[in-house]
Design an enzyme around this catalytic site. Structure first.
Site, mmCIF file in Angstrom:
data_model
loop_
_atom_site.group_PDB
_atom_site.id
_atom_site.type_symbol
_atom_site.label_atom_id
_atom_site.label_comp_id
_atom_site.label_asym_id
_atom_site.label_seq_id
_atom_site.Cartn_x
_atom_site.Cartn_y
_atom_site.Cartn_z
ATOM 1 N N GLU A 85 0.825 -1.207 0.000
ATOM 2 C CA GLU A 85 0.000 0.000 0.000
ATOM 3 C C GLU A 85 0.862 1.262 0.000
ATOM 4 O O GLU A 85 0.517 2.247 -0.648
ATOM 5 C CB GLU A 85 -0.949 0.011 1.215
ATOM 6 C CG GLU A 85 -2.123 -0.931 1.077
ATOM 7 C CD GLU A 85 -3.028 -0.592 -0.113
ATOM 8 O OE1 GLU A 85 -3.097 0.579 -0.513
ATOM 9 O OE2 GLU A 85 -3.639 -1.524 -0.657
ATOM 10 N N TYR A 169 -6.904 6.223 4.549
ATOM 11 C CA TYR A 169 -7.073 5.272 3.447
ATOM 12 C C TYR A 169 -6.191 4.031 3.651
ATOM 13 O O TYR A 169 -6.664 2.898 3.561
ATOM 14 C CB TYR A 169 -6.738 5.909 2.078
ATOM 15 C CG TYR A 169 -6.427 4.822 1.090
ATOM 16 C CD1 TYR A 169 -7.444 4.028 0.571
ATOM 17 C CD2 TYR A 169 -5.096 4.487 0.777
ATOM 18 C CE1 TYR A 169 -7.167 2.952 -0.259
ATOM 19 C CE2 TYR A 169 -4.810 3.414 -0.048
ATOM 20 C CZ TYR A 169 -5.853 2.650 -0.562
ATOM 21 O OH TYR A 169 -5.570 1.577 -1.353
ATOM 22 N N ASP A 187 -9.661 5.805 -1.786
ATOM 23 C CA ASP A 187 -8.505 6.420 -2.466
ATOM 24 C C ASP A 187 -9.014 7.182 -3.697
ATOM 25 O O ASP A 187 -10.229 7.337 -3.878
ATOM 26 C CB ASP A 187 -7.470 5.345 -2.854
ATOM 27 C CG ASP A 187 -7.937 4.471 -4.003
ATOM 28 O OD1 ASP A 187 -9.156 4.496 -4.321
ATOM 29 O OD2 ASP A 187 -7.098 3.776 -4.595
ATOM 30 N N CYS A 241 -13.866 2.494 -14.701
ATOM 31 C CA CYS A 241 -14.339 3.856 -14.432
ATOM 32 C C CYS A 241 -13.121 4.790 -14.377
ATOM 33 O O CYS A 241 -12.832 5.416 -13.363
ATOM 34 C CB CYS A 241 -15.120 3.889 -13.118
ATOM 35 S SG CYS A 241 -16.075 5.394 -12.914
ATOM 36 N N CYS A 248 -18.163 2.648 -19.692
ATOM 37 C CA CYS A 248 -19.472 2.451 -19.050
ATOM 38 C C CYS A 248 -20.212 1.230 -19.595
ATOM 39 O O CYS A 248 -20.934 0.558 -18.860
ATOM 40 C CB CYS A 248 -20.330 3.698 -19.217
ATOM 41 S SG CYS A 248 -19.632 5.138 -18.404
ATOM 42 N N CYS A 251 -19.401 -1.754 -17.586
ATOM 43 C CA CYS A 251 -19.372 -1.560 -16.130
ATOM 44 C C CYS A 251 -20.382 -2.456 -15.408
ATOM 45 O O CYS A 251 -21.573 -2.444 -15.739
ATOM 46 C CB CYS A 251 -19.666 -0.094 -15.819
ATOM 47 S SG CYS A 251 -19.642 0.241 -14.065
ATOM 48 N N CYS A 257 -25.577 3.620 -11.362
ATOM 49 C CA CYS A 257 -24.769 4.827 -11.541
ATOM 50 C C CYS A 257 -25.620 6.032 -11.948
ATOM 51 O O CYS A 257 -26.169 6.081 -13.051
ATOM 52 C CB CYS A 257 -23.695 4.552 -12.595
ATOM 53 S SG CYS A 257 -22.617 5.950 -12.860
#
Ligand code: SF4
Ligand code: ZN
Length: 526
Positions: A85, A169, A187, A241, A248, A251, A257
């Site tokens: 991370e 985060y 994030d 995204c 899209c 997705c 959405c």
């Protein structure tokens, strides 16, 4: 609202936490409209299922994911996810993979990392950028060993409080992925996905929106697979995204959405032939009517500026105008030393590991002797200050005429637009300087492998290419007067060298000789 958690043990033997507060109590308070939040439990359930199904089919196999899935030792698992991370902060996955593998091979446990030196850490980090990240990992490892008996914190809160460089985060990501804690992780990718999914168009960096995004993330996270859920949100943001040209049509959460729905409806409205057919029955009935925010006009989350039809779903998220990076100029000097029968070596100095109040930029890294240009002070004055600084390092005197202009290198840090004005000088004997603690003489290949910044590597590359260009074209153009003075100085220096003799003598005129001239005839104002 802060969540209280109860620890439970799952079949995979990872500790998980479940919220004590009923989900439905979350996010409903103090909100002008439910439009920007998830309030329907059945929609949340469908959202989780669709997203995780897509993730299971499409996730990339990454080394830290494998460790998180297969490592039975919770301490090693937490350490491994922590390393990944921190490396992934501001660095692309593709770049991180090799660094991560090398790091884990060298320091497979927190104890091993704690036993390493900052120098080794910086060296390992060289090229990844944002060097304070590596330093904080090292500091954190030492803290875990000295204060926590070698045990990584076992809760998101503990990670946040006890590890330097771990923010909300990172704590959420490590907590959910390595420890199975039921917490969101917001994030940049998740911000984009959530802002689009819930049509949040107010400044996404504002405290109000940040707080709302965390509430949403905490609410929708899948309690049985929190780590996978958070990673699926990030993966969706990274691969579907995306900031530009989101996919899209591919997705998995398209039906949830709001941004997609808005764009679709606007397209339909624009198409006059379909206008009359646009009824509720035409809309996807699997989700509630979400066309508009009921509080539009006075809502803190709706678009703060007008909808831009050209942008489509990319109207979200909105950010404030970015601050221009600070512009800095730094004089820097390549000092080369050709020892008889040996490879050429270059002088490096080590930056302090601590600033006056906090660790400075590139703390502990090695660099070429450098001096930041201050406003209102001439370049010549700075050159003379740089010479003084090098005199101290080398234990002898040095005049500015010994410095040869090489060229300029631009390097962009996150918040600084840095221009290095590069000079060079050759020395013929530096035995006294070897006594210094914070300097080092390295060969060209050793410089590339040392804990140096990308800026230093770029400077060395420029110098190398300058040495490959014909000397006729390389001299910096000088005014007639300056040229005259330079020639006079050169003649004087030659006389001095002739008078004082061989390379073992240590006064400056015997000590320094000019290096090869510059690659570009660039004036200092260019
Ligand atoms: Fe992003 Fe488009 Fe999916 Fe909405 S439908 S979440 S904008 S990719
Ligand atoms: Zn609104």
């Amino acid at each position: 609202m802060a969540l209280e958690y109860t620890e439970v043990i799952t079949s995979s033997n990872k500790k998980k936490r479940k919220p004590n507060v009923k989900e439905d109590e979350l996010s409903e308070q103090q909100q002008p409209s439910t439009y920007h939040f998830f309030h329907d439990p059945s929609e949340i359930s469908l959202f989780r299922t669709q997203l995780l199904h897509w993730y299971d089919q499409n996730k990339r196999e990454l080394p830290w994911r494998t460790v998180a899935m297969t490592e039975p030792d919770v301490n090693i698992r937490t350490y491994a996810v922590w390393v990944s991370e921190i490396m992934l902060q501001q660095t692309q996955v593709a770049t991180v993979i090799d660094y991560y593998k090398k790091w884990m091979k060298r320091w497979p446990t927190v104890e091993k990392l704690a036993a390493g030196t900052l120098e080794e850490v910086n060296q390992m980090w060289a090229g990844l950028g944002y060097y304070s990240r590596g330093r904080r990992l090292h500091e954190g490892a030492k803290k875990v060993v000295s204060d926590l008996d070698g045990q990584m914190p076992r809760t998101t809160e503990g990670l946040l409080k006890q590890l330097p460089g771990v923010g909300r985060y990172t704590a959420g990501a490590i907590g959910s992925i390595a420890l199975g804690q039921v917490t969101g992780a917001v994030d940049g990718n998740v911000i984009r996905v959530l802002c689009r999914v819930r049509a949040i168009g107010a400044d996404s960096t504002s405290p109000t929106v940040t707080d709302a995004l965390w509430k949403i993330a905490d609410r929708i996270v899948e309690p049985e697979r929190p780590g996978d859920f958070n990673q699926s949100m990030m993966e969706l943001g990274a691969r579907v995204c995306t900031p530009k040209s989101p996919l899209c049509s591919q997705c998995p959460i398209q039906t949830h959405c709001h941004a997609f729905r808005k764009v679709s409806i606007k397209h339909e409205k624009d198409s006059k032939t379909l206008l009359s057919k646009l009824t509720a029955a035409n809309l996807n009935t699997s989700v509630p009517d979400i066309e508009n925010c009921s509080a539009a006009g006075s809502c803190n989350f709706c678009l703060s500026e007008d909808w831009d039809p050209q942008l489509g779903v990319q109207n979200y998220p909105r950010k404030p105008v970015k601050k221009a990076p600070r512009v800095e100029k730094t004089l820097t000097c390549i000092v080369e030393w050709q020892r008889a029968g040996e490879e050429m070596v270059y002088l490096l100095t080590q930056r302090p590991s601590k600033g006056k109040t906090k660790p400075g930029l590139l703390a502990g890294m090695w660099e070429l002797p450098s001096m930041l240009l201050e406003a209102g002070v001439s370049e010549n004055k700075h050159k003379s200050l740089l010479c003084s600084m090098m005199q101290k390092l080398l234990g002898t005197s040095l005049d500015t005429d010994s410095l040869q202009f090489v060229g300029e290198v631009v390097h962009i840090f996150s918040h600084i637009h840095q221009t290095y004005i590069v000079f060079s000088v050759c020395v013929s004997d530096c035995s006294e300087a070897e006594q210094e603690q914070n300097i080092s003489w390295l060969t060209k290949s050793a410089v590339q492998g040392a804990a140096v910044s990308t800026g230093v590597k770029k400077i060395m590359k420029l110098y190398e290419s300058s040495n490959n260009v014909g000397s006729k074209d390389k001299k910096r153009k000088l005014s007639p007067q300056a040229g005259k003075e330079k020639r006079a100085n050169k003649t004087k220096k030659l006389k001095d060298v002739a008078t004082n003799g061989g390379p073992k003598q240590l006064c400056l005129s015997k000590f320094f000789s000019t290096s090869k001239p510059a690659v570009k005839a660039k004036s200092k104002n260019s």
